[in-house]
Design a protein around this motif. Structure first.
Motif, PDB file in Angstrom:
ATOM      1  N   PRO A  21     -13.739   5.403   3.135  1.00  0.00           N
ATOM      2  CA  PRO A  21     -12.798   6.168   2.313  1.00  0.00           C
ATOM      3  C   PRO A  21     -12.951   7.668   2.523  1.00  0.00           C
ATOM      4  O   PRO A  21     -14.057   8.180   2.658  1.00  0.00           O
ATOM      5  CB  PRO A  21     -13.179   5.783   0.885  1.00  0.00           C
ATOM      6  CG  PRO A  21     -13.967   4.530   1.001  1.00  0.00           C
ATOM      7  CD  PRO A  21     -14.662   4.598   2.317  1.00  0.00           C
ATOM      8  N   LEU A  65       0.860  -1.181   0.000  1.00  0.00           N
ATOM      9  CA  LEU A  65       0.000   0.000   0.000  1.00  0.00           C
ATOM     10  C   LEU A  65       0.897   1.233   0.000  1.00  0.00           C
ATOM     11  O   LEU A  65       1.185   1.829   1.027  1.00  0.00           O
ATOM     12  CB  LEU A  65      -0.928   0.001   1.219  1.00  0.00           C
ATOM     13  CG  LEU A  65      -1.911   1.170   1.323  1.00  0.00           C
ATOM     14  CD1 LEU A  65      -2.785   1.269   0.082  1.00  0.00           C
ATOM     15  CD2 LEU A  65      -2.764   1.042   2.573  1.00  0.00           C
ATOM     16  N   LEU A 113      -9.215   0.216   5.837  1.00  0.00           N
ATOM     17  CA  LEU A 113     -10.071  -0.024   4.678  1.00  0.00           C
ATOM     18  C   LEU A 113      -9.970  -1.465   4.196  1.00  0.00           C
ATOM     19  O   LEU A 113     -10.904  -1.987   3.578  1.00  0.00           O
ATOM     20  CB  LEU A 113      -9.714   0.930   3.540  1.00  0.00           C
ATOM     21  CG  LEU A 113      -9.955   2.426   3.758  1.00  0.00           C
ATOM     22  CD1 LEU A 113      -9.746   3.183   2.456  1.00  0.00           C
ATOM     23  CD2 LEU A 113     -11.348   2.701   4.298  1.00  0.00           C
ATOM     24  N   LEU A 114      -8.844  -2.126   4.496  1.00  0.00           N
ATOM     25  CA  LEU A 114      -8.651  -3.512   4.082  1.00  0.00           C
ATOM     26  C   LEU A 114      -9.500  -4.486   4.890  1.00  0.00           C
ATOM     27  O   LEU A 114      -9.592  -5.665   4.537  1.00  0.00           O
ATOM     28  CB  LEU A 114      -7.175  -3.886   4.190  1.00  0.00           C
ATOM     29  CG  LEU A 114      -6.220  -3.076   3.303  1.00  0.00           C
ATOM     30  CD1 LEU A 114      -4.768  -3.358   3.686  1.00  0.00           C
ATOM     31  CD2 LEU A 114      -6.454  -3.385   1.828  1.00  0.00           C
ATOM     32  N   TRP A 163     -10.162  10.502  -1.687  1.00  0.00           N
ATOM     33  CA  TRP A 163      -9.364   9.325  -2.013  1.00  0.00           C
ATOM     34  C   TRP A 163      -9.861   8.603  -3.260  1.00  0.00           C
ATOM     35  O   TRP A 163      -9.198   7.706  -3.761  1.00  0.00           O
ATOM     36  CB  TRP A 163      -9.335   8.357  -0.827  1.00  0.00           C
ATOM     37  CG  TRP A 163      -8.410   8.810   0.256  1.00  0.00           C
ATOM     38  CD1 TRP A 163      -7.837  10.039   0.403  1.00  0.00           C
ATOM     39  CD2 TRP A 163      -7.941   8.023   1.356  1.00  0.00           C
ATOM     40  NE1 TRP A 163      -7.050  10.083   1.524  1.00  0.00           N
ATOM     41  CE2 TRP A 163      -7.090   8.849   2.132  1.00  0.00           C
ATOM     42  CE3 TRP A 163      -8.157   6.714   1.771  1.00  0.00           C
ATOM     43  CZ2 TRP A 163      -6.463   8.400   3.284  1.00  0.00           C
ATOM     44  CZ3 TRP A 163      -7.530   6.272   2.926  1.00  0.00           C
ATOM     45  CH2 TRP A 163      -6.690   7.105   3.677  1.00  0.00           C
ATOM     46  N   GLY A 196      -4.756   0.974   6.976  1.00  0.00           N
ATOM     47  CA  GLY A 196      -5.051  -0.426   6.688  1.00  0.00           C
ATOM     48  C   GLY A 196      -6.473  -0.793   7.052  1.00  0.00           C
ATOM     49  O   GLY A 196      -6.955  -1.860   6.662  1.00  0.00           O
ATOM     50  N   TYR A 248      -4.843  -0.127  -3.035  1.00  0.00           N
ATOM     51  CA  TYR A 248      -5.601  -0.942  -2.086  1.00  0.00           C
ATOM     52  C   TYR A 248      -5.902  -2.333  -2.629  1.00  0.00           C
ATOM     53  O   TYR A 248      -5.910  -3.317  -1.876  1.00  0.00           O
ATOM     54  CB  TYR A 248      -6.885  -0.225  -1.660  1.00  0.00           C
ATOM     55  CG  TYR A 248      -6.661   0.662  -0.447  1.00  0.00           C
ATOM     56  CD1 TYR A 248      -6.664   0.121   0.825  1.00  0.00           C
ATOM     57  CD2 TYR A 248      -6.419   2.018  -0.593  1.00  0.00           C
ATOM     58  CE1 TYR A 248      -6.438   0.916   1.942  1.00  0.00           C
ATOM     59  CE2 TYR A 248      -6.188   2.826   0.514  1.00  0.00           C
ATOM     60  CZ  TYR A 248      -6.203   2.266   1.780  1.00  0.00           C
ATOM     61  OH  TYR A 248      -5.962   3.055   2.882  1.00  0.00           O
ATOM     62  N   ALA A 251      -4.690  -5.614  -0.633  1.00  0.00           N
ATOM     63  CA  ALA A 251      -5.636  -6.632  -0.172  1.00  0.00           C
ATOM     64  C   ALA A 251      -5.180  -8.022  -0.593  1.00  0.00           C
ATOM     65  O   ALA A 251      -5.300  -8.994   0.172  1.00  0.00           O
ATOM     66  CB  ALA A 251      -7.017  -6.332  -0.729  1.00  0.00           C
ATOM     67  N   PHE A 264     -13.697  -1.154  -0.851  1.00  0.00           N
ATOM     68  CA  PHE A 264     -12.965  -0.858   0.378  1.00  0.00           C
ATOM     69  C   PHE A 264     -13.722   0.165   1.220  1.00  0.00           C
ATOM     70  O   PHE A 264     -13.302   1.313   1.381  1.00  0.00           O
ATOM     71  CB  PHE A 264     -11.550  -0.383   0.042  1.00  0.00           C
ATOM     72  CG  PHE A 264     -10.765  -1.412  -0.720  1.00  0.00           C
ATOM     73  CD1 PHE A 264     -10.358  -2.579  -0.105  1.00  0.00           C
ATOM     74  CD2 PHE A 264     -10.483  -1.234  -2.065  1.00  0.00           C
ATOM     75  CE1 PHE A 264      -9.664  -3.559  -0.807  1.00  0.00           C
ATOM     76  CE2 PHE A 264      -9.789  -2.195  -2.779  1.00  0.00           C
ATOM     77  CZ  PHE A 264      -9.378  -3.372  -2.143  1.00  0.00           C
TER      78      PHE A 264
END
Length: 512
Positions: free
Chosen positions: A419, A353, A394-395, A423, A392, A359, A363, A430
């Protein structure tokens, strides 16, 4: 007298600046709004292509018109896309420019088109395919226009937080199509503009803040080190992407202060020794050795038989050049050793990342690391926890949306759980605050920093509200006086107890 030249972003013209311009003029400034061809300015001759160079010429005309009266005290303000023609013009008139203000914009580079800064990643990809501008240098061809957003679609271009309803209606009514040539023609700079002082005005509601930029600078990103130069200042505005509509008085005050050279100055990487993310972990943990396989490190407990594992997933984006890499940062080594001390396998690893567009591959790296860990005979493959940090967060969406049976707990510390508006990931997978609706019985342990950055704290509250509506079991561990990254920034008893509490909860779910 200071002269301000205000340059608007995509789809917009001089009308967006009316309130801010009036306040600057009332304060004694000479104010000009650059009329960009096709965006409130002249439409041009039928059949003549409008591109970035056209808009650079428009800004040059504004500079030349204001230059004599301003006597070298011109402040160029570029909002959004407007920073591209601003930089192109300033590069050719550096002797007349006192300062450049980047108003909630990116940092354009020589040879890169404005298309690279379109916040919606899916839209960016569509436009790249449509125009043939898929490479980093863009394309010099391409005609046509991009239709302006409808009233409910402005969020694809930035947060509309704070814009009054009437102003949003007017923004939509007066919006003009964006000539595609302005987005795909590469910006060409000689480098002269680098000597001009600059100010960044960051709109927190759109996902940017001084604290976030400082963290990125601290990671050692070479592209950001220029932001620590003496002539560079920053301001935060607690609003969305169009501050000239949401808070024109506050914006005018910030622009006047920027013209005077005021503002926050960033600390260079290494100015604080060591930077916050490399300071010691707040707990005394045993110096357990690691086993390194590819990008994965295992910290093994002194125990027999397959043991449960906790996989710690670092945040980001982290520059690819950062050294040490995250798996060797004190926070993650500390957590992994602490887990091993408690009788489970602690795992750290590096994922890729490095940019907001990464992303997807990050992932994939998480999934690959987890499978490598579960395949180790010393690991109980049916008892694994994943613990995510910061960006991280969002993962977590993949695991919340379809939790496998072996995932006994998902933990997250000071995470980003939706997010940021700027972004470009709003339509992507995500989005943990949406994915949590499918988490079912998966236990979630969330460590919340009381002194979190507001833009991140808002994503946590969005996540918790959705989890509550869906009946998902989320245990919140609060650190009332803790900052983002509190394990190395705030080594207090309160912080230590929070780490102990979170670890006890995760281990309880692993061994239940």
């Amino acid at each position: 007298m200071t002269a301000f030249i205000l340059v608007s972003g995509v789809f917009t013209g001089a009308h967006v600046w009316e309130d801010t311009a009036a306040r600057l003029a009332a304060a004694g400034a000479d104010v000009h709004t650059a009329a960009l061809t096709g965006l409130g300015g002249p439409r041009g001759t039928a059949g003549v292509r409008i591109d970035l160079e056209t808009h650079i010429t428009d800004v040059l005309a504004a500079i030349d018109s204001a230059g004599a009266a301003a006597d070298g005290e011109i402040v160029l303000v570029g909002h959004d896309y407007g920073i591209h023609p601003v930089l192109g013009a300033a590069d050719r008139r550096t002797e007349r420019i006192a300062r450049i203000v980047y108003l909630d914009s990116g940092m354009p580079k020589d040879g890169v088109p404005a298309l690279a800064a379109v916040p919606d990643l899916s839209l960016r990809e569509q436009l790249a395919r449509r125009t043939g501008a898929s490479g980093p240098g863009g394309a010099d061809g391409g005609d046509g226009e991009l239709p302006p957003p409808g009233r409910d679609d402005w969020q694809r271009w930035g947060s509309t937080e704070g814009i009054p309803e009437a102003a949003l209606d007017r923004l939509t009514a007066l919006a003009a199509p964006q000539p595609l040539g302005t987005l795909i023609q590469p910006l060409r700079l000689t480098g002269a503009v680098a000597a001009v002082p600059l100010t960044g005005v960051l709109c927190n509601g759109n996902g940017a803040s001084i604290e976030m930029v400082q963290l990125q600078v601290g990671f050692g990103d070479p592209a950001l080190q220029a932001l620590t130069a003496p002539g560079v200042t920053f301001f935060d505005l607690p609003t969305g992407h169009w501050p000239m509509l949401s808070c024109p008085a506050e914006l005018a005050e910030v622009l006047l202060r920027a013209a005077a050279g005021e503002g926050h100055r960033l600390e260079p990487a290494g100015a604080a020794e060591p930077p916050s993310h490399l300071r010691p972990f707040l707990l005394d943990v045993p110096e357990l050795p690691r086993e390194r396989t590819e990008n994965v490190d295992l910290y093994l407990p002194d125990a027999q038989g397959p043991r449960p594992a906790v996989v710690f997933v670092h945040g980001g984006p982290v520059p690819a050049e950062a050294r040490p890499t995250p798996r060797d940062w004190p926070t993650f080594v500390g957590y992994a050793r602490y887990a091993a001390e408690q009788g489970v396998v602690g795992v750290t690893f590096d994922h890729r990342l490095h940019d907001l567009a990464d992303y997807g591959r990050a992932a994939a790296d998480v999934a690959a690391a987890v499978e490598l860990v579960r395949a180790d005979p010393r690991v109980d493959a049916d008892r694994v926890a994943l613990w995510f940090f910061s960006g991280g967060g969002l993962l977590t969406a993949d695991w919340l949306g379809a939790p496998p049976a072996w995932l006994r707990c998902l933990a997250a510390s000071y995470p980003i759980l939706a997010p940021m508006p700027n972004w470009g990931l709003a339509g992507s997978r995500f989005h943990p605050a949406k994915a949590v609706a499918d988490a079912g019985a998966l236990p979630v342990v969330l460590t919340r920093a009381g002194l979190e950055m507001p833009e991140i704290a808002a994503t946590v509250e969005e996540f918790l509200a959705m989890a509550k509506d869906c009946g998902v079991n989320v245990e919140v561990v609060d650190v009332p006086h803790g900052h983002h990254g509190f394990e190395t920034r705030d080594p207090t008893d309160e912080s230590r107890e929070a780490v102990h509490h979170a670890m006890r909860s995760v281990l309880a779910h692993l061994t239940a």
